[in-house]
Design a protein around this motif. Structure first.
Motif, PDB file in Angstrom:
ATOM      1  N   ARG A 108       0.914  -1.223  -0.135  1.00 57.59           N
ATOM      2  CA  ARG A 108       0.080   0.106  -0.145  1.00 57.59           C
ATOM      3  C   ARG A 108       1.014   1.104  -0.191  1.00 57.59           C
ATOM      4  O   ARG A 108       0.699   2.178  -0.504  1.00 57.59           O
ATOM      5  CB  ARG A 108      -1.039  -0.184   1.380  1.00 57.59           C
ATOM      6  CG  ARG A 108      -2.001   1.095   1.174  1.00 57.59           C
ATOM      7  CD  ARG A 108      -2.645   1.340   2.489  1.00 57.59           C
ATOM      8  NE  ARG A 108      -3.781   1.941   2.088  1.00 57.59           N
ATOM      9  CZ  ARG A 108      -3.808   3.200   1.944  1.00 57.59           C
ATOM     10  NH1 ARG A 108      -2.718   4.124   1.825  1.00 57.59           N
ATOM     11  NH2 ARG A 108      -4.853   3.927   1.837  1.00 57.59           N
ATOM     12  N   LYS A 109       1.991   1.176   0.729  1.00 55.48           N
ATOM     13  CA  LYS A 109       2.631   2.332   1.042  1.00 55.48           C
ATOM     14  C   LYS A 109       3.357   2.668  -0.395  1.00 55.48           C
ATOM     15  O   LYS A 109       3.552   3.870  -1.036  1.00 55.48           O
ATOM     16  CB  LYS A 109       3.885   2.102   1.718  1.00 55.48           C
ATOM     17  CG  LYS A 109       4.867   3.009   2.048  1.00 55.48           C
ATOM     18  CD  LYS A 109       5.855   2.859   3.234  1.00 55.48           C
ATOM     19  CE  LYS A 109       6.769   4.063   3.667  1.00 55.48           C
ATOM     20  NZ  LYS A 109       7.633   3.794   4.526  1.00 55.48           N
ATOM     21  N   VAL A 110       4.006   1.481  -1.156  1.00 53.53           N
ATOM     22  CA  VAL A 110       4.393   1.702  -2.587  1.00 53.53           C
ATOM     23  C   VAL A 110       3.366   2.385  -3.645  1.00 53.53           C
ATOM     24  O   VAL A 110       3.682   3.405  -4.190  1.00 53.53           O
ATOM     25  CB  VAL A 110       4.818   0.357  -3.224  1.00 53.53           C
ATOM     26  CG1 VAL A 110       5.074   0.561  -4.555  1.00 53.53           C
ATOM     27  CG2 VAL A 110       6.177  -0.152  -2.469  1.00 53.53           C
ATOM     28  N   PHE A 111       2.230   1.906  -3.558  1.00 52.15           N
ATOM     29  CA  PHE A 111       1.184   2.529  -4.300  1.00 52.15           C
ATOM     30  C   PHE A 111       0.720   3.980  -4.206  1.00 52.15           C
ATOM     31  O   PHE A 111       0.503   4.695  -4.711  1.00 52.15           O
ATOM     32  CB  PHE A 111      -0.084   1.769  -4.552  1.00 52.15           C
ATOM     33  CG  PHE A 111       0.100   0.284  -5.477  1.00 52.15           C
ATOM     34  CD1 PHE A 111       0.340   0.568  -7.009  1.00 52.15           C
ATOM     35  CD2 PHE A 111       0.396  -0.975  -4.948  1.00 52.15           C
ATOM     36  CE1 PHE A 111       0.659  -0.448  -7.562  1.00 52.15           C
ATOM     37  CE2 PHE A 111       0.569  -2.109  -5.964  1.00 52.15           C
ATOM     38  CZ  PHE A 111       0.726  -1.682  -6.973  1.00 52.15           C
ATOM     39  N   LYS A 112       0.664   4.181  -2.590  1.00 56.00           N
ATOM     40  CA  LYS A 112       0.487   5.427  -2.388  1.00 56.00           C
ATOM     41  C   LYS A 112       1.384   6.447  -2.738  1.00 56.00           C
ATOM     42  O   LYS A 112       1.070   7.732  -3.131  1.00 56.00           O
ATOM     43  CB  LYS A 112       0.247   5.479  -0.842  1.00 56.00           C
ATOM     44  CG  LYS A 112      -0.242   6.797  -0.063  1.00 56.00           C
ATOM     45  CD  LYS A 112      -1.665   7.131  -0.475  1.00 56.00           C
ATOM     46  CE  LYS A 112      -1.920   8.495   0.265  1.00 56.00           C
ATOM     47  NZ  LYS A 112      -2.834   9.340  -0.652  1.00 56.00           N
ATOM     48  N   LYS A 113       2.605   6.174  -2.488  1.00 55.65           N
ATOM     49  CA  LYS A 113       3.431   6.941  -3.025  1.00 55.65           C
ATOM     50  C   LYS A 113       3.702   7.178  -4.502  1.00 55.65           C
ATOM     51  O   LYS A 113       3.811   8.191  -5.136  1.00 55.65           O
ATOM     52  CB  LYS A 113       5.055   6.314  -2.591  1.00 55.65           C
ATOM     53  CG  LYS A 113       6.421   7.220  -2.809  1.00 55.65           C
ATOM     54  CD  LYS A 113       7.655   6.507  -2.230  1.00 55.65           C
ATOM     55  CE  LYS A 113       8.695   7.241  -2.262  1.00 55.65           C
ATOM     56  NZ  LYS A 113       9.929   6.750  -1.842  1.00 55.65           N
ATOM     57  N   ARG A 114       3.412   6.256  -5.364  1.00 54.75           N
ATOM     58  CA  ARG A 114       3.141   6.394  -6.732  1.00 54.75           C
ATOM     59  C   ARG A 114       2.004   7.304  -7.084  1.00 54.75           C
ATOM     60  O   ARG A 114       2.111   8.208  -7.877  1.00 54.75           O
ATOM     61  CB  ARG A 114       3.056   5.064  -7.539  1.00 54.75           C
ATOM     62  CG  ARG A 114       4.030   4.137  -7.608  1.00 54.75           C
ATOM     63  CD  ARG A 114       3.650   2.808  -8.299  1.00 54.75           C
ATOM     64  NE  ARG A 114       4.709   1.798  -8.367  1.00 54.75           N
ATOM     65  CZ  ARG A 114       4.728   0.975  -8.768  1.00 54.75           C
ATOM     66  NH1 ARG A 114       3.768   0.304  -9.661  1.00 54.75           N
ATOM     67  NH2 ARG A 114       5.963   0.028  -8.748  1.00 54.75           N
ATOM     68  N   LEU A 115       0.986   7.206  -6.364  1.00 51.44           N
ATOM     69  CA  LEU A 115      -0.129   8.075  -6.454  1.00 51.44           C
ATOM     70  C   LEU A 115       0.191   9.619  -6.162  1.00 51.44           C
ATOM     71  O   LEU A 115      -0.192  10.618  -7.021  1.00 51.44           O
ATOM     72  CB  LEU A 115      -1.519   7.698  -5.675  1.00 51.44           C
ATOM     73  CG  LEU A 115      -2.694   8.415  -5.776  1.00 51.44           C
ATOM     74  CD1 LEU A 115      -3.302   8.287  -7.359  1.00 51.44           C
ATOM     75  CD2 LEU A 115      -3.774   7.742  -4.838  1.00 51.44           C
ATOM     76  N   ASP A 116       0.853   9.728  -4.806  1.00 51.09           N
ATOM     77  CA  ASP A 116       1.236  11.088  -4.639  1.00 51.09           C
ATOM     78  C   ASP A 116       2.087  11.771  -5.579  1.00 51.09           C
ATOM     79  O   ASP A 116       2.218  12.795  -5.640  1.00 51.09           O
ATOM     80  CB  ASP A 116       1.943  10.947  -3.297  1.00 51.09           C
ATOM     81  CG  ASP A 116       0.670  10.670  -2.140  1.00 51.09           C
ATOM     82  OD1 ASP A 116      -0.433  10.561  -2.455  1.00 51.09           O
ATOM     83  OD2 ASP A 116       1.219  10.153  -0.963  1.00 51.09           O
ATOM     84  N   ALA A 117       2.909  10.946  -6.196  1.00 48.47           N
ATOM     85  CA  ALA A 117       3.865  11.400  -7.302  1.00 48.47           C
ATOM     86  C   ALA A 117       3.056  12.318  -8.337  1.00 48.47           C
ATOM     87  O   ALA A 117       3.732  13.213  -8.704  1.00 48.47           O
ATOM     88  CB  ALA A 117       4.723  10.372  -7.888  1.00 48.47           C
ATOM     89  N   PHE A 118       2.078  12.002  -8.785  1.00 49.38           N
ATOM     90  CA  PHE A 118       1.218  12.630  -9.729  1.00 49.38           C
ATOM     91  C   PHE A 118       0.144  13.788  -9.098  1.00 49.38           C
ATOM     92  O   PHE A 118      -0.439  14.462  -9.918  1.00 49.38           O
ATOM     93  CB  PHE A 118       0.275  11.630 -10.394  1.00 49.38           C
ATOM     94  CG  PHE A 118       1.104  10.748 -11.365  1.00 49.38           C
ATOM     95  CD1 PHE A 118       1.621  11.214 -12.375  1.00 49.38           C
ATOM     96  CD2 PHE A 118       1.381   9.486 -10.708  1.00 49.38           C
ATOM     97  CE1 PHE A 118       2.176  10.417 -13.189  1.00 49.38           C
ATOM     98  CE2 PHE A 118       1.966   8.646 -11.491  1.00 49.38           C
ATOM     99  CZ  PHE A 118       2.608   8.926 -12.622  1.00 49.38           C
ATOM    100  N   ASP A 119       0.408  14.031  -7.808  1.00 46.33           N
ATOM    101  CA  ASP A 119      -0.640  15.044  -7.297  1.00 46.33           C
ATOM    102  C   ASP A 119      -0.450  16.600  -7.918  1.00 46.33           C
ATOM    103  O   ASP A 119      -1.450  17.110  -8.274  1.00 46.33           O
ATOM    104  CB  ASP A 119      -0.418  15.139  -5.608  1.00 46.33           C
ATOM    105  CG  ASP A 119      -0.934  13.837  -4.817  1.00 46.33           C
ATOM    106  OD1 ASP A 119      -2.000  13.069  -5.608  1.00 46.33           O
ATOM    107  OD2 ASP A 119      -0.876  13.643  -3.784  1.00 46.33           O
ATOM    108  N   GLU A 120       0.750  16.841  -7.933  1.00 46.69           N
ATOM    109  CA  GLU A 120       0.988  18.138  -8.395  1.00 46.69           C
ATOM    110  C   GLU A 120       0.631  18.453  -9.788  1.00 46.69           C
ATOM    111  O   GLU A 120       0.144  19.630 -10.150  1.00 46.69           O
ATOM    112  CB  GLU A 120       2.493  18.810  -8.023  1.00 46.69           C
ATOM    113  CG  GLU A 120       2.706  20.169  -7.921  1.00 46.69           C
ATOM    114  CD  GLU A 120       4.043  20.413  -7.622  1.00 46.69           C
ATOM    115  OE1 GLU A 120       4.558  21.601  -7.829  1.00 46.69           O
ATOM    116  OE2 GLU A 120       4.802  19.696  -6.961  1.00 46.69           O
TER     117      GLU A 120
END
Length: 135
Positions: free
Chosen positions: A70-82
């Motif tokens: 979950r941490k890996v996927f959350k990090k991948r998702l957060d990378a696209f926020d900006e």
């Protein structure tokens, strides 16, 4: 009866995980090939769906390293926020540029910011490996 329903639930969840994994992999490959606003959007959607499934599995006390995945996927998702925020700002402000020509500097700044983020994220997405997901 309980054992049978547990077996059916486990089989159904396993089938769902496999289907979602395949869809995520396809979206990631599309994003790696053609890094566009729609490809990024679709990848974000699949990532959120995977996170929801992982949360469901964790609530059902599924054995395995779910927290790490979950941490890996959350990090991948957060990378696209900006980048996603910039896309939304541009799409909302685009119809207003004609009415407010003095805001052209903001438009140019947002476009430069989008290009910079796109370049950075495109390299990051290209380097993303599937090995962790497959495990």
């Amino acid at each position: 009866m309980v054992a049978r329903s547990s077996t059916l639930l486990a089989a159904s969840l396993a089938k769902r995980v496999k289907a979602m994994r395949g869809r995520y992999r396809k979206r990631l490959e599309r994003c790696q090939r053609k890094f566009s606003e729609s490809a990024v959007h679709d990848l974000r959607i699949e990532t959120r769906r995977l996170l929801a499934l992982l949360d469901l599995l964790r609530a059902l006390h599924f054995p395995g390293p779910l927290r790490k995945i979950r941490k890996v996927f959350k990090k991948r998702l957060d990378a696209f926020d900006e980048l996603r925020d910039t896309h939304v700002q541009l799409s909302l402000l685009r119809p207003l540029w004609r009415q407010f020509p003095e805001a052209r500097e903001l438009d140019a700044r947002l476009c430069r910011h989008e290009r910079r983020l796109t370049d950075e994220l495109h390299q990051g997405v290209h380097a993303t490996k599937q090995a962790r997901l497959e495990r």
